[in-house]
Design a protein around this motif. Structure first.
Motif, PDB file in Angstrom:
ATOM      1  N   UNK A 275       0.845  -1.183   0.000  1.00 45.16           N
ATOM      2  CA  UNK A 275       0.000   0.000   0.000  1.00 45.16           C
ATOM      3  C   UNK A 275       0.892   1.249   0.000  1.00 45.16           C
ATOM      4  N   UNK A 276       0.685   2.130  -0.980  1.00 45.34           N
ATOM      5  CA  UNK A 276       1.523   3.320  -1.104  1.00 45.34           C
ATOM      6  C   UNK A 276       1.453   4.216   0.136  1.00 45.34           C
ATOM      7  N   UNK A 277       0.304   4.176   0.828  1.00 44.39           N
ATOM      8  CA  UNK A 277       0.132   5.038   2.006  1.00 44.39           C
ATOM      9  C   UNK A 277       0.579   4.363   3.309  1.00 44.39           C
ATOM     10  N   UNK A 278       1.198   3.200   3.218  1.00 48.27           N
ATOM     11  CA  UNK A 278       1.647   2.481   4.410  1.00 48.27           C
ATOM     12  C   UNK A 278       2.639   3.305   5.229  1.00 48.27           C
ATOM     13  N   UNK A 279       2.487   3.224   6.520  1.00 44.90           N
ATOM     14  CA  UNK A 279       3.428   3.868   7.436  1.00 44.90           C
ATOM     15  C   UNK A 279       4.446   2.856   7.975  1.00 44.90           C
ATOM     16  N   UNK A 280       4.353   1.613   7.472  1.00 49.24           N
ATOM     17  CA  UNK A 280       5.253   0.536   7.932  1.00 49.24           C
ATOM     18  C   UNK A 280       5.892  -0.148   6.724  1.00 49.24           C
ATOM     19  N   UNK A 281       6.507   0.640   5.857  1.00 53.28           N
ATOM     20  CA  UNK A 281       6.959   0.103   4.576  1.00 53.28           C
ATOM     21  C   UNK A 281       8.106  -0.899   4.719  1.00 53.28           C
ATOM     22  N   UNK A 282       8.956  -0.706   5.709  1.00 52.95           N
ATOM     23  CA  UNK A 282      10.058  -1.657   5.905  1.00 52.95           C
ATOM     24  C   UNK A 282       9.517  -3.031   6.275  1.00 52.95           C
ATOM     25  N   UNK A 283       8.536  -3.053   7.186  1.00 52.48           N
ATOM     26  CA  UNK A 283       7.920  -4.322   7.597  1.00 52.48           C
ATOM     27  C   UNK A 283       7.100  -4.917   6.457  1.00 52.48           C
ATOM     28  N   UNK A 284       6.415  -4.043   5.719  1.00 56.12           N
ATOM     29  CA  UNK A 284       5.601  -4.514   4.588  1.00 56.12           C
ATOM     30  C   UNK A 284       6.489  -5.173   3.537  1.00 56.12           C
ATOM     31  N   UNK A 285       7.622  -4.545   3.245  1.00 58.31           N
ATOM     32  CA  UNK A 285       8.548  -5.133   2.271  1.00 58.31           C
ATOM     33  C   UNK A 285       9.099  -6.459   2.775  1.00 58.31           C
ATOM     34  N   UNK A 286       9.407  -6.535   4.043  1.00 59.29           N
ATOM     35  CA  UNK A 286       9.921  -7.785   4.605  1.00 59.29           C
ATOM     36  C   UNK A 286       8.904  -8.906   4.418  1.00 59.29           C
ATOM     37  N   UNK A 287       7.623  -8.599   4.631  1.00 59.05           N
ATOM     38  CA  UNK A 287       6.576  -9.605   4.476  1.00 59.05           C
ATOM     39  C   UNK A 287       6.463 -10.039   3.014  1.00 59.05           C
ATOM     40  N   UNK A 288       6.386  -9.066   2.113  1.00 61.27           N
ATOM     41  CA  UNK A 288       6.233  -9.369   0.684  1.00 61.27           C
ATOM     42  C   UNK A 288       7.415 -10.177   0.168  1.00 61.27           C
ATOM     43  N   UNK A 289       8.620  -9.737   0.489  1.00 61.91           N
ATOM     44  CA  UNK A 289       9.828 -10.429   0.039  1.00 61.91           C
ATOM     45  C   UNK A 289       9.888 -11.853   0.580  1.00 61.91           C
ATOM     46  N   UNK A 290       9.529 -12.027   1.845  1.00 67.41           N
ATOM     47  CA  UNK A 290       9.573 -13.351   2.463  1.00 67.41           C
ATOM     48  C   UNK A 290       8.559 -14.290   1.830  1.00 67.41           C
ATOM     49  N   UNK A 291       7.340 -13.806   1.623  1.00 63.30           N
ATOM     50  CA  UNK A 291       6.308 -14.643   1.004  1.00 63.30           C
ATOM     51  C   UNK A 291       6.718 -15.089  -0.400  1.00 63.30           C
ATOM     52  N   UNK A 292       7.473 -14.245  -1.093  1.00 61.68           N
ATOM     53  CA  UNK A 292       7.816 -14.510  -2.488  1.00 61.68           C
ATOM     54  C   UNK A 292       9.093 -15.314  -2.673  1.00 61.68           C
ATOM     55  N   UNK A 293      10.025 -15.220  -1.717  1.00 62.55           N
ATOM     56  CA  UNK A 293      11.352 -15.808  -1.958  1.00 62.55           C
ATOM     57  C   UNK A 293      11.847 -16.777  -0.897  1.00 62.55           C
ATOM     58  N   UNK A 294      11.085 -16.993   0.167  1.00 62.75           N
ATOM     59  CA  UNK A 294      11.531 -17.886   1.231  1.00 62.75           C
ATOM     60  C   UNK A 294      11.281 -19.352   0.849  1.00 62.75           C
ATOM     61  N   UNK A 295      12.292 -20.194   0.996  1.00 61.05           N
ATOM     62  CA  UNK A 295      12.199 -21.604   0.578  1.00 61.05           C
ATOM     63  C   UNK A 295      11.199 -22.387   1.428  1.00 61.05           C
ATOM     64  N   UNK A 296      11.193 -22.182   2.735  1.00 59.91           N
ATOM     65  CA  UNK A 296      10.266 -22.922   3.589  1.00 59.91           C
ATOM     66  C   UNK A 296       8.817 -22.602   3.226  1.00 59.91           C
ATOM     67  N   UNK A 297       8.541 -21.337   2.938  1.00 58.78           N
ATOM     68  CA  UNK A 297       7.189 -20.933   2.554  1.00 58.78           C
ATOM     69  C   UNK A 297       6.841 -21.466   1.172  1.00 58.78           C
ATOM     70  N   UNK A 298       7.796 -21.397   0.251  1.00 59.46           N
ATOM     71  CA  UNK A 298       7.552 -21.911  -1.099  1.00 59.46           C
ATOM     72  C   UNK A 298       7.245 -23.405  -1.073  1.00 59.46           C
ATOM     73  N   UNK A 299       7.977 -24.154  -0.256  1.00 61.91           N
ATOM     74  CA  UNK A 299       7.714 -25.585  -0.123  1.00 61.91           C
ATOM     75  C   UNK A 299       6.315 -25.826   0.446  1.00 61.91           C
ATOM     76  N   UNK A 300       5.912 -24.981   1.371  1.00 61.14           N
ATOM     77  CA  UNK A 300       4.581 -25.084   1.960  1.00 61.14           C
ATOM     78  C   UNK A 300       3.503 -24.860   0.907  1.00 61.14           C
TER      79      UNK A 300
END
Length: 391
Positions: A275-300
């Motif tokens: 969300x462009x208006x997010x006040x927590x962009x560092x945490x938001x990016x961490x979530x998005x990046x993890x969901x997209x590139x984490x091996x344990x999540x991808x296997x799940x």
């Protein structure tokens, strides 16, 4: 985090967030999950009200519908030196970057289609099983040959699946519209050929009518041995396998090839945007990046979808089976590599409504495809023109 889902897929999404929580214990994640049939209205209302959350589940088949709300993720990707082309499953990162170079999201999962077939029906008809090299002419001929009987004893060539209209124009190398969505192409000769092919199959009762389909849902029709072929999405494969049980022997094959010798397919993709208006962009990016590139999540995610991470797709997913069968899911990944993105979503929905009406004229009223296209092509073009003017 604002998203949608149900059943096994939603269960996996929640488990993926649990993995993120363990990796980032100082980040508090509030998940808001909605049924997929109510996401559009409630998401738009939440965005307008400014409370849609920091992270938003999205699909590139929105075709720019909510772009103004999304942060450009390109700087984040560059800052973390992510080589997305090398780490992503082929075909899964389609449509996330708009024509101006803005990256609206990162992919997480995808679903493509295979064609399941009933071996018992083929054996009884004395017809060889289809292979990955079959063509749409082969598909048409097979469907006609395996169809038999009448009334409640009718055996159809294939079911009237909702994805068939998306295959129609690409079957013989045509397209719905050009790459920048400014010109309809349903009146192209190759598009017309595919539309007429399906019109002929409906007219010959090789594909069940609306009345027959309403009497028995398409998945049950295939599971009960009333149809020889079923265009099967990955999202429904496990359920259909359970319904089939030991009723008959079956297998899957890639969708038929077009005139250029390339297998055709349709994909449905899901990812996350910020969300462009997010006040927590560092945490938001961490979530998005993890969901997209984490091996344990991808296997799940391999339990329910094709994962974004190539490493998981080529190992865990490749070795997975459909339900309790011995049928590998590998062909879904191969289909994704050649698939077109769901063509009528988001901003293109109005043009898609006109296409659907045209499809009904051809398949239900049995109007020649050339006549139906002559009537509806200008309407599709008008909807595309309207979209262009809005931009």
């Amino acid at each position: 985090m604002f998203g949608w889902g149900s059943g096994e897929e939603l269960k996996v999404r929640k488990e993926a967030t649990q993995i993120f929580r363990k990796l980032y214990p100082n980040v508090k994640v509030n998940e808001i999950w909605l049924p997929s049939d109510s996401i559009d209205q409630k998401l738009d209302a939440a965005l307008a009200a400014g409370n849609a959350g920091d992270v938003i589940m999205m699909s590139p088949d929105w075709y720019g519908l909510r772009s103004k709300w999304f942060e450009d993720l390109t700087p984040y990707v560059q800052k973390d030196h992510l080589d997305l082309q090398s780490i992503y499953t082929p075909g899964i990162d389609v449509g996330y970057v708009d024509k101006d170079g803005k990256r609206e999201g990162l992919p997480v999962t995808a679903s493509s289609f295979v064609f399941a077939y009933n071996k018992d029906i083929f054996d009884k008809a004395g017809i060889s099983y289809p292979t990955d090299n079959w063509t749409w002419d082969d598909f048409k001929n097979i469907c006609e040959k395996v169809s038999s009987g009448s009334g409640v004893n009718r055996i159809y060539g294939t079911v009237s699946h909702w994805v068939l209209p998306n295959f129609a124009t690409i079957a013989y190398g045509g397209k719905m519209y050009n790459d920048d969505w400014t010109k309809e192409l349903v009146d192209d000769s190759n598009s017309l050929k595919g539309l007429q092919m399906f019109g002929d199959l409906f007219a010959k009762n090789v594909i069940p009518s609306s009345a027959a389909s309403s009497a028995m849902p398409m998945d049950q029709m295939f599971a009960a041995g009333k149809a020889a072929i079923y265009p099967m999405g990955l999202f429904e494969a496990k359920q259909i396998a359970t319904e089939i049980g030991n009723n008959f022997k079956w297998d899957i094959v890639l969708p038929p090839k077009d005139l250029n010798g390339k297998n055709t397919d349709v994909s449905y993709l899901t990812g996350f945007a910020m969300n462009k208006s997010s006040k927590n962009k560092a945490a938001a990016w961490a979530y998005i990046k993890t969901m997209s590139t984490n091996k344990e999540i991808a296997d799940l995610y391999c339990q329910v979808d094709i994962p974004s991470l190539k490493e998981s797709a080529e190992t865990t997913f490749k070795s997975s089976k459909i339900g309790n069968t011995q049928i590998s899911t590998e062909k879904f990944e191969k289909g994704l590599e050649v698939a077109i993105l769901n063509p009528w979503g988001g901003a293109l929905a109005k043009a898609g409504d006109q296409y659907s009406q045209m499809w009904q004229q051809i398949t239900t009223l049995h109007k020649p495809a050339s006549d139906a296209v002559k009537e509806f092509a200008p309407r599709i073009q008008s909807a595309l023109n309207e979209l262009k003017s809005e931009k």
